[in-house]
Design a protein around this motif. Sequence first.
Motif, PDB file in Angstrom:
ATOM      1  N   LEU A   1     -39.185 -13.860 -43.081  1.00  0.00           N
ATOM      2  CA  LEU A   1     -38.180 -14.228 -42.078  1.00  0.00           C
ATOM      3  C   LEU A   1     -36.823 -13.639 -42.438  1.00  0.00           C
ATOM      4  N   SER A   2     -36.210 -12.953 -41.510  1.00  0.00           N
ATOM      5  CA  SER A   2     -34.845 -12.479 -41.716  1.00  0.00           C
ATOM      6  C   SER A   2     -33.869 -13.608 -41.395  1.00  0.00           C
ATOM      7  N   GLU A   3     -32.665 -13.525 -41.929  1.00  0.00           N
ATOM      8  CA  GLU A   3     -31.638 -14.510 -41.590  1.00  0.00           C
ATOM      9  C   GLU A   3     -31.196 -14.339 -40.139  1.00  0.00           C
ATOM     10  N   ALA A   4     -31.200 -13.095 -39.673  1.00  0.00           N
ATOM     11  CA  ALA A   4     -30.860 -12.805 -38.277  1.00  0.00           C
ATOM     12  C   ALA A   4     -31.459 -11.462 -37.899  1.00  0.00           C
ATOM     13  N   GLY A   5     -32.178 -11.424 -36.787  1.00  0.00           N
ATOM     14  CA  GLY A   5     -32.747 -10.165 -36.330  1.00  0.00           C
ATOM     15  C   GLY A   5     -34.053  -9.814 -37.011  1.00  0.00           C
ATOM     16  N   CYS A   6     -34.250  -8.526 -37.268  1.00  0.00           N
ATOM     17  CA  CYS A   6     -35.530  -8.022 -37.759  1.00  0.00           C
ATOM     18  C   CYS A   6     -35.556  -7.854 -39.281  1.00  0.00           C
ATOM     19  N   PRO A   7     -36.601  -8.346 -39.938  1.00  0.00           N
ATOM     20  CA  PRO A   7     -36.707  -8.192 -41.389  1.00  0.00           C
ATOM     21  C   PRO A   7     -36.787  -6.729 -41.812  1.00  0.00           C
ATOM     22  N   GLY A   8     -36.186  -6.430 -42.944  1.00  0.00           N
ATOM     23  CA  GLY A   8     -36.293  -5.087 -43.508  1.00  0.00           C
ATOM     24  C   GLY A   8     -35.291  -4.089 -42.986  1.00  0.00           C
ATOM     25  N   VAL A   9     -34.549  -4.432 -41.943  1.00  0.00           N
ATOM     26  CA  VAL A   9     -33.538  -3.529 -41.381  1.00  0.00           C
ATOM     27  C   VAL A   9     -32.169  -4.112 -41.687  1.00  0.00           C
ATOM     28  N   ALA A  10     -31.406  -3.420 -42.541  1.00  0.00           N
ATOM     29  CA  ALA A  10     -30.141  -3.961 -43.041  1.00  0.00           C
ATOM     30  C   ALA A  10     -30.381  -5.360 -43.601  1.00  0.00           C
ATOM     31  N   ASP A  11     -31.413  -5.472 -44.432  1.00  0.00           N
ATOM     32  CA  ASP A  11     -31.930  -6.776 -44.821  1.00  0.00           C
ATOM     33  C   ASP A  11     -32.687  -6.634 -46.139  1.00  0.00           C
ATOM     34  N   PRO A  12     -32.569  -7.598 -47.059  1.00  0.00           N
ATOM     35  CA  PRO A  12     -33.256  -7.492 -48.352  1.00  0.00           C
ATOM     36  C   PRO A  12     -34.771  -7.532 -48.263  1.00  0.00           C
ATOM     37  N   GLY A  13     -35.298  -7.877 -47.097  1.00  0.00           N
ATOM     38  CA  GLY A  13     -36.743  -7.942 -46.927  1.00  0.00           C
ATOM     39  C   GLY A  13     -37.458  -6.632 -47.155  1.00  0.00           C
TER      40      GLY A  13
ATOM     41  N   SER B   1     -42.909 -30.277 -44.020  1.00  0.00           N
ATOM     42  CA  SER B   1     -43.224 -30.693 -45.386  1.00  0.00           C
ATOM     43  C   SER B   1     -44.386 -29.899 -45.972  1.00  0.00           C
ATOM     44  N   THR B   2     -45.140 -29.233 -45.115  1.00  0.00           N
ATOM     45  CA  THR B   2     -46.291 -28.455 -45.590  1.00  0.00           C
ATOM     46  C   THR B   2     -45.918 -27.018 -45.947  1.00  0.00           C
ATOM     47  N   LEU B   3     -44.685 -26.638 -45.705  1.00  0.00           N
ATOM     48  CA  LEU B   3     -44.275 -25.248 -45.903  1.00  0.00           C
ATOM     49  C   LEU B   3     -44.046 -24.915 -47.374  1.00  0.00           C
ATOM     50  N   GLN B   4     -44.352 -23.681 -47.713  1.00  0.00           N
ATOM     51  CA  GLN B   4     -44.022 -23.134 -49.024  1.00  0.00           C
ATOM     52  C   GLN B   4     -43.052 -21.979 -48.780  1.00  0.00           C
ATOM     53  N   LEU B   5     -41.812 -22.128 -49.262  1.00  0.00           N
ATOM     54  CA  LEU B   5     -40.777 -21.130 -49.007  1.00  0.00           C
ATOM     55  C   LEU B   5     -40.361 -20.447 -50.306  1.00  0.00           C
ATOM     56  N   PHE B   6     -40.332 -19.117 -50.281  1.00  0.00           N
ATOM     57  CA  PHE B   6     -39.872 -18.326 -51.415  1.00  0.00           C
ATOM     58  C   PHE B   6     -38.509 -17.724 -51.069  1.00  0.00           C
ATOM     59  N   PRO B   7     -37.498 -17.848 -51.932  1.00  0.00           N
ATOM     60  CA  PRO B   7     -36.163 -17.305 -51.625  1.00  0.00           C
ATOM     61  C   PRO B   7     -36.059 -15.802 -51.894  1.00  0.00           C
ATOM     62  N   LEU B   8     -35.406 -15.110 -50.982  1.00  0.00           N
ATOM     63  CA  LEU B   8     -35.146 -13.681 -51.158  1.00  0.00           C
ATOM     64  C   LEU B   8     -33.700 -13.405 -50.746  1.00  0.00           C
ATOM     65  N   ASN B   9     -32.816 -13.347 -51.734  1.00  0.00           N
ATOM     66  CA  ASN B   9     -31.404 -13.089 -51.482  1.00  0.00           C
ATOM     67  C   ASN B   9     -30.795 -12.423 -52.718  1.00  0.00           C
ATOM     68  N   LYS B  10     -29.473 -12.320 -52.763  1.00  0.00           N
ATOM     69  CA  LYS B  10     -28.826 -11.594 -53.855  1.00  0.00           C
ATOM     70  C   LYS B  10     -28.979 -12.292 -55.208  1.00  0.00           C
ATOM     71  N   PHE B  11     -29.394 -13.550 -55.195  1.00  0.00           N
ATOM     72  CA  PHE B  11     -29.576 -14.292 -56.443  1.00  0.00           C
ATOM     73  C   PHE B  11     -31.020 -14.220 -56.955  1.00  0.00           C
ATOM     74  N   THR B  12     -31.923 -13.637 -56.165  1.00  0.00           N
ATOM     75  CA  THR B  12     -33.328 -13.593 -56.540  1.00  0.00           C
ATOM     76  C   THR B  12     -33.566 -12.557 -57.627  1.00  0.00           C
ATOM     77  N   ASP B  13     -34.311 -12.943 -58.649  1.00  0.00           N
ATOM     78  CA  ASP B  13     -34.697 -12.020 -59.721  1.00  0.00           C
ATOM     79  C   ASP B  13     -35.765 -11.081 -59.164  1.00  0.00           C
ATOM     80  N   SER B  14     -35.525  -9.786 -59.216  1.00  0.00           N
ATOM     81  CA  SER B  14     -36.448  -8.811 -58.633  1.00  0.00           C
ATOM     82  C   SER B  14     -37.842  -8.887 -59.264  1.00  0.00           C
TER      83      SER B  14
END
Length: 236
Positions: free
Chosen positions: A90-102, A58-71
Motif C-alpha cells: 500500500l502506498s501512502e498516496a497514489g500508486c506504489p513504487g512511483v515516487a515511493d519507497p515501495g 485485528s486480523t491484519l499483519q502490517l509490515f512498515p516500509l518508510n525511512k526508518f525501516t532497516d533495509s
Amino acid sequence: MQKGSLYLIPTTLGDTEPLNVLPITVKNKIEALSIFIVENEKTARRFIKKICPEKDLSTLQLFPLNKFTDSTDLPSYLLPCEKGEHVGLLSEAGCPGVADPGADIVNIAHQNNLKVIPLVGPSSILLAMMSSGMNGQSFAFNGYLPIDKGDRKKEIKRLERLSFEHNQSQSFIETPYRNNKLLEDLCAYLTGNTSVCVACDITLPTEYIRTLTVNEWKKNNVDLHKRPTLFIIHKS
C-alpha cells in the motif's frame, strides 16, 4: 507449492471517497488480503477501514516500509509469499513504487521470482501530465528540487534547457508548505515564454490544474500552501 503474489495497491491522493477514484477490484483485493506492507500503519488502517468497512482490522499483519525501516528487514516481508500467501503493498498516496519507497520491495519480489500484480489507481504524475497539454510522448519526473537557493536556480535552469533541447516536459514536486515559494522561483528563473503547469489537489473537490506561460503566471495569484502540487515545465 505455488508461491503467493505481491499486489501493488493504489490509494486515494487525499481525503476523498475511495470508490470515486478507485475501481472495485481494489476493494475486492483488500478484502481478500490480510498481510500488507505499508508506509504508515495508522493511515493504512484508516484507508482499509474506509474502503472495506466490514473488514476485521485485528486480523491484519502490517509490515512498515518508510525511512526508518532497516533495509535488511525487507526480504522477510515477502516470506509469506514463499509459503503461498498473497501480500499487498500500500502506498501512502497514489500508486506504489512511483515516487515511493515501495519500489525496493517490488525489486526484491522480482529477484525472488515472485509474481508482481499492479492494480489500477490514481497517479498524480500521470494525471497532471494528462491534463497539462504538454508533451505526453516525452516527459520526466524529477522528484524534489534542491533546497539551497543557488542549487535550486541551477536545477530549474537545467531542466528548462533539457526541455528545450529534447522537447521533453519536466515535472517535479515540492514539500507542500514550500509550494508558493517554488512557483515564485519558477517565475523568477525561467524565461517568460516557458509554460508551467500547476496541478494541485488532484482528484479532490478543491482540484486546481492550469497551464500558463511564466509571464502569465506573474499576473495570476494562486495559493498552493500545504496543498499537494505537481509542477511541470516545458520550453518550446
